[in-house]
Motif scaffolding. Structure first.
Motif, PDB file in Angstrom:
ATOM      1  N   UNK A   1      28.521  20.843 -99.747  1.00  0.00           N
ATOM      2  CA  UNK A   1      29.804  20.402-100.299  1.00  0.00           C
ATOM      3  C   UNK A   1      29.796  18.878-100.354  1.00  0.00           C
ATOM      4  N   UNK A   2      30.349  18.297-101.431  1.00  0.00           N
ATOM      5  CA  UNK A   2      30.346  16.834-101.557  1.00  0.00           C
ATOM      6  C   UNK A   2      31.433  16.206-100.701  1.00  0.00           C
ATOM      7  N   UNK A   3      31.205  14.954-100.320  1.00  0.00           N
ATOM      8  CA  UNK A   3      32.200  14.203 -99.564  1.00  0.00           C
ATOM      9  C   UNK A   3      32.369  12.818-100.202  1.00  0.00           C
ATOM     10  N   UNK A   4      33.139  12.717-101.282  1.00  0.00           N
ATOM     11  CA  UNK A   4      33.408  11.400-101.859  1.00  0.00           C
ATOM     12  C   UNK A   4      34.149  10.519-100.855  1.00  0.00           C
ATOM     13  N   UNK A   5      33.799   9.238-100.832  1.00  0.00           N
ATOM     14  CA  UNK A   5      34.393   8.314 -99.867  1.00  0.00           C
ATOM     15  C   UNK A   5      34.786   7.030-100.590  1.00  0.00           C
ATOM     16  N   UNK A   6      36.022   6.615-100.419  1.00  0.00           N
ATOM     17  CA  UNK A   6      36.462   5.343-100.955  1.00  0.00           C
ATOM     18  C   UNK A   6      36.018   4.197-100.051  1.00  0.00           C
ATOM     19  N   UNK A   7      35.918   3.011-100.625  1.00  0.00           N
ATOM     20  CA  UNK A   7      35.527   1.824 -99.871  1.00  0.00           C
ATOM     21  C   UNK A   7      36.342   1.722 -98.584  1.00  0.00           C
ATOM     22  N   UNK A   8      35.639   1.439 -97.482  1.00  0.00           N
ATOM     23  CA  UNK A   8      36.288   1.319 -96.187  1.00  0.00           C
ATOM     24  C   UNK A   8      36.326   2.596 -95.384  1.00  0.00           C
ATOM     25  N   UNK A   9      35.962   3.721 -96.004  1.00  0.00           N
ATOM     26  CA  UNK A   9      35.934   4.989 -95.278  1.00  0.00           C
ATOM     27  C   UNK A   9      34.763   5.063 -94.317  1.00  0.00           C
ATOM     28  N   UNK A  10      34.974   5.752 -93.211  1.00  0.00           N
ATOM     29  CA  UNK A  10      33.933   5.964 -92.200  1.00  0.00           C
ATOM     30  C   UNK A  10      33.655   7.449 -92.087  1.00  0.00           C
ATOM     31  N   UNK A  11      32.387   7.829 -92.181  1.00  0.00           N
ATOM     32  CA  UNK A  11      31.984   9.226 -92.010  1.00  0.00           C
ATOM     33  C   UNK A  11      31.255   9.355 -90.684  1.00  0.00           C
ATOM     34  N   UNK A  12      31.748  10.253 -89.833  1.00  0.00           N
ATOM     35  CA  UNK A  12      31.061  10.588 -88.586  1.00  0.00           C
ATOM     36  C   UNK A  12      30.109  11.742 -88.874  1.00  0.00           C
ATOM     37  N   UNK A  13      28.857  11.598 -88.454  1.00  0.00           N
ATOM     38  CA  UNK A  13      27.816  12.569 -88.793  1.00  0.00           C
ATOM     39  C   UNK A  13      27.134  13.055 -87.521  1.00  0.00           C
ATOM     40  N   UNK A  14      27.308  14.334 -87.211  1.00  0.00           N
ATOM     41  CA  UNK A  14      26.615  14.946 -86.073  1.00  0.00           C
ATOM     42  C   UNK A  14      25.109  14.878 -86.307  1.00  0.00           C
TER      43      UNK A  14
END
Length: 270
Positions: free
Chosen positions: A207-220
């Motif tokens: 599944x895609x995860x689009x992210x706007x500028x400044x977003x933080x993705x936590x990745x296991x």
């Protein structure tokens, strides 16, 4: 934000990844982008060290996995390039600023801008424990026990479907690690090999995860993720680093990345 909410923590535990929108400001992202522009403008990489970066197994073993330039980059700022940006002699076919795939692996230690972002009070919170083929970070950053590594992926500009956003298989962090990249013993020269093999992941599971500028993705560390090739006219710059829970955790001596006397792994709280 003092900590993740119970619902955010539950979603991360279920999916193996979590988006925190607007975690960094637009101004903070601009500062990071400007600093990268300065670093790239000043780079001077010898011809024999111009390495294309890849997460494909065969390409990894043939290029960065067997070069001292990559394997000794854990405590340095070094440059790794997109495919097809050099001629047969190693000269640039594109403007150097458009050739970079990755800068690693010690921006967090040696550059004041990225050191301040890495150790920002925003990051020091409770509960924070080109195409990139499907992979698990723990393949390269293995610990005992597993589940002690957390990736932080910061979008310094929009990362959308058209310019190569991240894709994940939700829940795939519960099935262990399918392969490991192992560094050769120090007395045998530079080199790496793989134990196990990467499954043929079903593309329909991503599944895609689009992210706007400044977003933080936590990745296991064990969640399967990838990004598609950016075929748009817009770049997709991001700053990423990893945290390891130190207490009771053994960093595998077989990992390609090892702390050095000059640069031990720094604590988050400094």
């Amino acid at each position: 934000m003092a900590c993740l909410s119970p619902s955010q923590l539950k979603k991360f535990q279920e999916d193996g990844f979590l988006l925190l929108e607007g975690f960094f400001t637009a101004d903070e992202c601009v500062v990071m982008q400007q600093r990268i522009g300065e670093i790239v403008a000043e780079m001077d990489v010898p011809l024999h060290c111009r390495t294309e970066f890849s997460t494909q197994e065969d390409e990894q073993l043939q290029t960065q996995g067997n070069t001292d330039y990559f394997l000794s980059s854990g405590d340095k700022i070094r440059f790794f390039f997109e495919k097809g940006v050099f001629d047969e002699k190693g000269n640039f076919l594109v403007p150097p600023e458009k050739s970079i795939n990755k800068i690693g692996h010690a921006l967090h230690a040696h550059d004041p801008v990225f050191r301040s972002i890495t150790h920002s009070p925003k990051v020091q919170q409770p509960h924070f424990g080109g195409e990139v083929s499907p992979h698990q970070d723990a393949t390269f950053l293995y610990t005992e026990p597993l589940g002690r590594v957390l990736g932080l992926w910061i979008a310094t500009e929009d990362a959308m479907l058209e310019n190569g956003c991240l894709w994940f298989i939700p829940g795939s962090h519960t099935s262990g690690v399918s392969r490991r990249m192992i560094r050769a013993p120090s007395d045998s020269g530079p080199g790496t090999s793989f134990l196990g093999s990467e499954p043929a992941w079903d593309n329909n599971l991503f599944v895609p995860l689009p992210v706007r500028r400044g977003g933080l993705v936590l990745i296991h560390g064990e969640v399967v993720h990838k990004s598609e090739q950016n075929l748009s006219d817009h770049s997709r710059q991001a700053y990423t680093f990893h945290l390891m829970e130190a207490a009771g955790t053994v960093w595998s001596p077989g990992n390609w990345l090892q702390p050095t006397t000059e640069l031990p792994f720094p604590p988050l709280y400094i």
